[in-house]
Design a protein around this motif. Structure first.
Motif, short mmCIF file in Angstrom:
data_model
loop_
_atom_site.label_atom_id
_atom_site.label_comp_id
_atom_site.label_asym_id
_atom_site.label_seq_id
_atom_site.Cartn_x
_atom_site.Cartn_y
_atom_site.Cartn_z
N ALA A 34 20.99 -12.82 16.43
CA ALA A 34 19.54 -12.87 16.29
C ALA A 34 19.14 -12.94 14.82
N ILE A 35 19.83 -12.18 13.96
CA ILE A 35 19.54 -12.23 12.53
C ILE A 35 19.82 -13.62 11.99
N GLU A 36 20.96 -14.20 12.35
CA GLU A 36 21.29 -15.54 11.87
C GLU A 36 20.37 -16.60 12.46
N ALA A 37 19.91 -16.42 13.69
CA ALA A 37 18.96 -17.37 14.28
C ALA A 37 17.64 -17.35 13.52
N ALA A 38 17.25 -16.19 13.03
CA ALA A 38 15.99 -16.06 12.30
C ALA A 38 16.10 -16.47 10.83
N HIS A 39 17.28 -16.28 10.23
CA HIS A 39 17.40 -16.47 8.78
C HIS A 39 18.49 -17.44 8.36
N GLY A 40 19.21 -18.02 9.30
CA GLY A 40 20.31 -18.93 8.97
C GLY A 40 21.58 -18.15 8.66
N PRO A 41 22.68 -18.87 8.48
CA PRO A 41 23.96 -18.21 8.17
C PRO A 41 23.86 -17.40 6.88
N LEU A 42 24.34 -16.17 6.93
CA LEU A 42 24.21 -15.27 5.78
C LEU A 42 25.56 -14.78 5.25
N GLY A 43 26.64 -15.20 5.87
CA GLY A 43 27.94 -14.66 5.46
C GLY A 43 28.14 -13.31 6.10
N PRO A 44 29.04 -12.51 5.53
CA PRO A 44 29.34 -11.20 6.13
C PRO A 44 28.11 -10.30 6.19
N LEU A 45 27.95 -9.63 7.30
CA LEU A 45 26.88 -8.64 7.47
C LEU A 45 27.52 -7.29 7.74
N ARG A 46 26.94 -6.24 7.20
CA ARG A 46 27.38 -4.86 7.45
C ARG A 46 26.42 -4.20 8.41
N LEU A 47 26.92 -3.24 9.12
CA LEU A 47 26.09 -2.42 10.02
C LEU A 47 26.30 -0.96 9.61
N PRO A 48 25.62 -0.52 8.54
CA PRO A 48 25.88 0.82 8.01
C PRO A 48 25.44 1.96 8.92
N GLN A 49 24.49 1.68 9.81
CA GLN A 49 24.03 2.73 10.71
C GLN A 49 23.70 2.11 12.06
N VAL A 50 24.29 2.64 13.12
CA VAL A 50 24.02 2.19 14.48
C VAL A 50 24.03 3.40 15.40
N LYS A 51 23.05 3.46 16.30
CA LYS A 51 23.01 4.50 17.32
C LYS A 51 22.89 3.83 18.68
N PHE A 52 23.77 4.22 19.59
CA PHE A 52 23.70 3.76 20.97
C PHE A 52 23.09 4.89 21.79
N LEU A 53 21.96 4.61 22.43
CA LEU A 53 21.21 5.66 23.12
C LEU A 53 21.29 5.59 24.64
#
Length: 93
Positions: A34-53
């Motif tokens: 979804a991020i790449e669909a909105a902003h184009g290819p960005l290279g490596p992305l980090r996910l520093p914080q994720v919560k599964f609820l």
């Protein structure tokens, strides 16, 4: 961005037998798409914080909401008004 993970998705038989749940890594793959669909290819992305609820079951519809702009976003994965997962994504190493 709305999506559904089909009941025959190859990740489901082992997660978990008899009561399949969509693995968190599959949800995060949809977030990154979804991020790449909105902003184009960005290279490596980090996910520093994720919560599964809450879990997502095969065949259920969910949607991704994004806030922010490169290089950092907040995201939420929702089923209706229920937040299934939330967190941050950032471009770069």
């Amino acid at each position: 961005m709305e999506f559904t993970i089909a009941p025959d998705h190859p990740c489901l038989p082992g997660h978990f037998p008899g009561r399949p749940l969509v693995p968190g890594v599959v949800l995060l793959d949809r977030v990154l798409a979804a991020i790449e669909a909105a902003h184009g290819p960005l290279g490596p992305l980090r996910l520093p914080q994720v919560k599964f609820l809450q879990p997502l079951l095969p065949g259920e519809s969910a949607r991704i909401e994004l806030e922010g702009a490169p290089p950092r976003w907040r995201f939420r994965v929702l089923r209706g008004d229920t937040v299934l997962a939330s967190g941050d994504a950032a471009a770069g190493a």
